[in-house]
Design a protein around this motif. Sequence first.
Motif, PDB file in Angstrom:
ATOM      1  N   GLY A  36       9.630 -18.133  -9.646  1.00 14.83           N
ATOM      2  CA  GLY A  36       9.113 -16.828 -10.073  1.00 14.83           C
ATOM      3  C   GLY A  36       8.555 -15.988  -8.935  1.00 14.83           C
ATOM      4  N   LEU A  37       8.741 -16.405  -7.683  1.00 11.94           N
ATOM      5  CA  LEU A  37       8.168 -15.657  -6.548  1.00 11.94           C
ATOM      6  C   LEU A  37       8.565 -14.187  -6.607  1.00 11.94           C
ATOM      7  CD1 LEU A  37       8.703 -17.995  -3.429  1.00 11.94           C
ATOM      8  CD2 LEU A  37       6.609 -17.617  -4.741  1.00 11.94           C
ATOM      9  N   LYS A  38       7.611 -13.314  -6.197  1.00  8.32           N
ATOM     10  CA  LYS A  38       7.893 -11.873  -6.253  1.00  8.32           C
ATOM     11  C   LYS A  38       8.107 -11.249  -4.882  1.00  8.32           C
ATOM     12  CE  LYS A  38       5.482 -10.681 -10.503  1.00  8.32           C
ATOM     13  NZ  LYS A  38       4.208 -10.145 -11.010  1.00  8.32           N
ATOM     14  N   THR A  39       7.613 -11.888  -3.823  1.00  2.00           N
ATOM     15  CA  THR A  39       7.760 -11.300  -2.482  1.00  2.00           C
ATOM     16  C   THR A  39       9.245 -11.097  -2.181  1.00  2.00           C
ATOM     17  OG1 THR A  39       5.707 -12.253  -1.699  1.00  2.00           O
ATOM     18  CG2 THR A  39       7.348 -11.716  -0.011  1.00  2.00           C
ATOM     19  N   ARG A  40       9.590  -9.886  -1.765  1.00  5.63           N
ATOM     20  CA  ARG A  40      11.002  -9.548  -1.535  1.00  5.63           C
ATOM     21  C   ARG A  40      11.292  -9.324  -0.058  1.00  5.63           C
ATOM     22  NH1 ARG A  40      14.653  -7.191  -4.896  1.00  5.63           N
ATOM     23  NH2 ARG A  40      15.933  -7.721  -3.132  1.00  5.63           N
ATOM     24  N   ALA A  41      12.467  -9.730   0.372  1.00 10.08           N
ATOM     25  CA  ALA A  41      12.971  -9.358   1.691  1.00 10.08           C
ATOM     26  C   ALA A  41      14.304  -8.661   1.460  1.00 10.08           C
ATOM     27  CB  ALA A  41      13.156 -10.588   2.572  1.00 10.08           C
ATOM     28  N   VAL A  42      14.369  -7.398   1.876  1.00 12.51           N
ATOM     29  CA  VAL A  42      15.580  -6.602   1.646  1.00 12.51           C
ATOM     30  C   VAL A  42      16.229  -6.323   2.993  1.00 12.51           C
ATOM     31  CG1 VAL A  42      16.459  -4.401   0.753  1.00 12.51           C
ATOM     32  CG2 VAL A  42      14.571  -5.552  -0.414  1.00 12.51           C
ATOM     33  N   ARG A  43      17.540  -6.492   3.040  1.00 13.36           N
ATOM     34  CA  ARG A  43      18.247  -6.286   4.294  1.00 13.36           C
ATOM     35  C   ARG A  43      18.412  -4.792   4.572  1.00 13.36           C
ATOM     36  NH1 ARG A  43      23.665  -9.454   6.293  1.00 13.36           N
ATOM     37  NH2 ARG A  43      23.897  -8.123   8.116  1.00 13.36           N
ATOM     38  N   ASP A  44      18.074  -4.387   5.808  1.00 11.67           N
ATOM     39  CA  ASP A  44      18.278  -2.993   6.216  1.00 11.67           C
ATOM     40  C   ASP A  44      18.877  -3.030   7.619  1.00 11.67           C
ATOM     41  OD1 ASP A  44      18.219  -0.254   6.449  1.00 11.67           O
ATOM     42  OD2 ASP A  44      16.104  -0.190   7.065  1.00 11.67           O
ATOM     43  N   GLY A  45      20.201  -2.867   7.709  1.00 13.03           N
ATOM     44  CA  GLY A  45      20.880  -2.996   9.004  1.00 13.03           C
ATOM     45  C   GLY A  45      20.731  -4.412   9.518  1.00 13.03           C
ATOM     46  N   ASP A  46      20.216  -4.549  10.728  1.00 13.23           N
ATOM     47  CA  ASP A  46      20.074  -5.896  11.280  1.00 13.23           C
ATOM     48  C   ASP A  46      18.626  -6.401  11.160  1.00 13.23           C
ATOM     49  OD1 ASP A  46      18.978  -4.225  13.056  1.00 13.23           O
ATOM     50  OD2 ASP A  46      20.234  -4.778  14.778  1.00 13.23           O
ATOM     51  N   GLU A  47      17.932  -5.891  10.136  1.00 13.87           N
ATOM     52  CA  GLU A  47      16.546  -6.328   9.926  1.00 13.87           C
ATOM     53  C   GLU A  47      16.303  -6.735   8.469  1.00 13.87           C
ATOM     54  OE1 GLU A  47      13.806  -3.769  13.015  1.00 13.87           O
ATOM     55  OE2 GLU A  47      14.400  -2.786  11.147  1.00 13.87           O
ATOM     56  N   TRP A  48      15.286  -7.602   8.269  1.00 11.31           N
ATOM     57  CA  TRP A  48      14.706  -7.836   6.946  1.00 11.31           C
ATOM     58  C   TRP A  48      13.484  -6.926   6.808  1.00 11.31           C
ATOM     59  CZ3 TRP A  48      17.475 -10.321   3.597  1.00 11.31           C
ATOM     60  CH2 TRP A  48      18.210 -11.461   3.921  1.00 11.31           C
ATOM     61  N   VAL A  49      13.315  -6.361   5.623  1.00  9.18           N
ATOM     62  CA  VAL A  49      12.085  -5.611   5.339  1.00  9.18           C
ATOM     63  C   VAL A  49      11.358  -6.370   4.219  1.00  9.18           C
ATOM     64  CG1 VAL A  49      11.087  -3.394   4.690  1.00  9.18           C
ATOM     65  CG2 VAL A  49      13.275  -3.459   5.916  1.00  9.18           C
ATOM     66  N   ILE A  50      10.179  -6.866   4.555  1.00 15.58           N
ATOM     67  CA  ILE A  50       9.470  -7.767   3.624  1.00 15.58           C
ATOM     68  C   ILE A  50       8.277  -7.054   2.990  1.00 15.58           C
ATOM     69  CG2 ILE A  50       8.282 -10.000   3.416  1.00 15.58           C
ATOM     70  CD1 ILE A  50       9.742 -10.856   6.002  1.00 15.58           C
ATOM     71  N   ASP A  51       8.183  -7.175   1.662  1.00 14.97           N
ATOM     72  CA  ASP A  51       7.030  -6.647   0.917  1.00 14.97           C
ATOM     73  C   ASP A  51       6.561  -7.726  -0.052  1.00 14.97           C
ATOM     74  OD1 ASP A  51       6.541  -3.596   1.370  1.00 14.97           O
ATOM     75  OD2 ASP A  51       8.732  -3.885   1.396  1.00 14.97           O
ATOM     76  N   GLY A  52       5.265  -7.995  -0.031  1.00 14.78           N
ATOM     77  CA  GLY A  52       4.765  -9.005  -0.965  1.00 14.78           C
ATOM     78  C   GLY A  52       3.317  -9.343  -0.729  1.00 14.78           C
ATOM     79  N   HIS A  53       2.822 -10.233  -1.554  1.00 10.87           N
ATOM     80  CA  HIS A  53       1.404 -10.590  -1.569  1.00 10.87           C
ATOM     81  C   HIS A  53       1.311 -12.107  -1.747  1.00 10.87           C
ATOM     82  CE1 HIS A  53      -2.749  -9.994  -3.724  1.00 10.87           C
ATOM     83  NE2 HIS A  53      -2.878 -10.416  -2.486  1.00 10.87           N
ATOM     84  N   LYS A  54       0.761 -12.775  -0.742  1.00 14.47           N
ATOM     85  CA  LYS A  54       0.651 -14.238  -0.784  1.00 14.47           C
ATOM     86  C   LYS A  54      -0.818 -14.626  -0.734  1.00 14.47           C
ATOM     87  CE  LYS A  54       5.188 -15.134  -0.069  1.00 14.47           C
ATOM     88  NZ  LYS A  54       6.032 -15.932  -0.971  1.00 14.47           N
TER      89      LYS A  54
END
Length: 425
Positions: free
Chosen positions: A167-185
């Motif tokens: 059920g993890l919610k933290t997301r990593a979305v690919r943007d070109g040659d990078e990951w963009v990470i948003d989340g709360h741990k």
Amino acid sequence: MDSALADSILAPSGAHSCDANAVTITDLRPTDDVLELRARVRAFMEEHVYPNEQALDREDDGSDKLVVRLRGIANDEGLWAPHLPPEAGGSNGSFLTYAFLNEEIGRSLWGQLVLGCQAPDAGNGEILWQFGTEEQKERWLKPLVAGEMRSFFSMTEPDVSGSDPTGLKTRAVRDGDEWVIDGHKWFSSGAEGASFGIVMAVTDPDAEPHRRATQIIVPADTPGVEVVRAIPTMGHRGRGWTTHCEVRYSGVRVPLENTLGEVGDGFRIAQKRLGPGRIHHVMRWLGQMQRAFELMCSYALERETFGGKLADKQTVQNWIADSAAEIQACRLLTLDAAHKIDQGDEARVEVSLIKFYAAKALNDVVDRAVQVHGARGLTDETPLAGMLSQARGARIYDGPDEVHRMVVARRILKSFASGDGWRFD
Ligand SMILES: Cc1cc2nc3c(=O)[nH]c(=O)nc-3n(C[C@H](O)[C@H](O)[C@H](O)COP(=O)(O)OP(=O)(O)OC[C@H]3O[C@@H](n4cnc5c(N)ncnc54)[C@H](O)[C@@H]3O)c2cc1C
């Protein structure tokens, strides 16, 4: 109940037959080389760690310097990083040997840090060693194992059940040659002052649950990484390595090369990390339990009440007998699991079994030792109070007792349901 399942429980089809490959008790005895190494670790602990425990407990600038000095001595004596093989920068490599060493290292809460095998760095080191690219090993693993940097493992989130990370919610979305990470741990242990984290983030929310997440290496100084606070636990805020931190990731950009292993392999890698990590914890608890046990026995022989020694009271004798039985049971279960892992077995049942069984035994043994000491048991005159406050978390971190019981029971029942029964080999 499924009738095949019920039948197989009633007729275990050779479940107790003798297996030629079964582990024998002699497999679980330390060799002379291991005994010699263990004696060196014991001597190191006696000379350098126990006398410094109270200074280390102060967790101030002085204790930080002391850790650096003691680590240097451990390195010089060839005792550094006993959880990893020499080719990875460590000094050992066998699980069984590590179990015997941890009976000494675990006796002090500081042993693991001083000898360079502390959680979560040890587990992070192991997955970087197993899954890292050459560049990742050079940049992160080498300085981590050398003790030049610390790390954290960022999986658990406040808003979803950590027992079920699908059920993890933290997301990593690919943007070109990078990951963009948003989340709360939260409960990212040791994040305060760490150089990097290994973050478990959802990279494909539409994949089947165990293929949704990926492990990504995130340098702690990347813009958008915020260590919000060290969360006080059992009244202890901690400092640096001993913190459990809340961490926010807001638009955190890291290169795709920071992916650890394959995209979608997050659960597989987490399992590779948590399996050994759990048994490492248990190995250290063996040391904690033995130290608490020794303190309990010594004090029972010394303290008098109602005209006799505490050692003469049957209740205290029962505590000592129960503790001895539980400690030895935990030792043998741990050594058995370690031996199986050394043979290439994942030992999933054995690791889960010992995780919940030893966590309870640790709490019980330390609690009895505190009780025998009366009010003194709650003071800082003995290490027992510190052990007690640390022990409670053992029943929760790396999977609560209930989840490990579930894993054990499900696997055993599955084996019965398939007609194989269960062998205690
Ligand atoms: C000291 C400490 C250090 C930690 N360090 C880290 C770290 O470095 N990195 C990290 O990512 N996480 C870390 N954690 C988090 C830890 O792994 C989680 O707390 C754990 O996995 C449980 O998740 P949860 O707290 O969300 O509890 P939940 O999943 O919400 O569970 C709550 C309770 O529900 C019960 N429960 C759950 N499932 C079942 C079931 N199937 N059957 C019956 N009862 C059930 C259990 O009693 C459990 O305690 C740490 C935790 C502690 C206490």
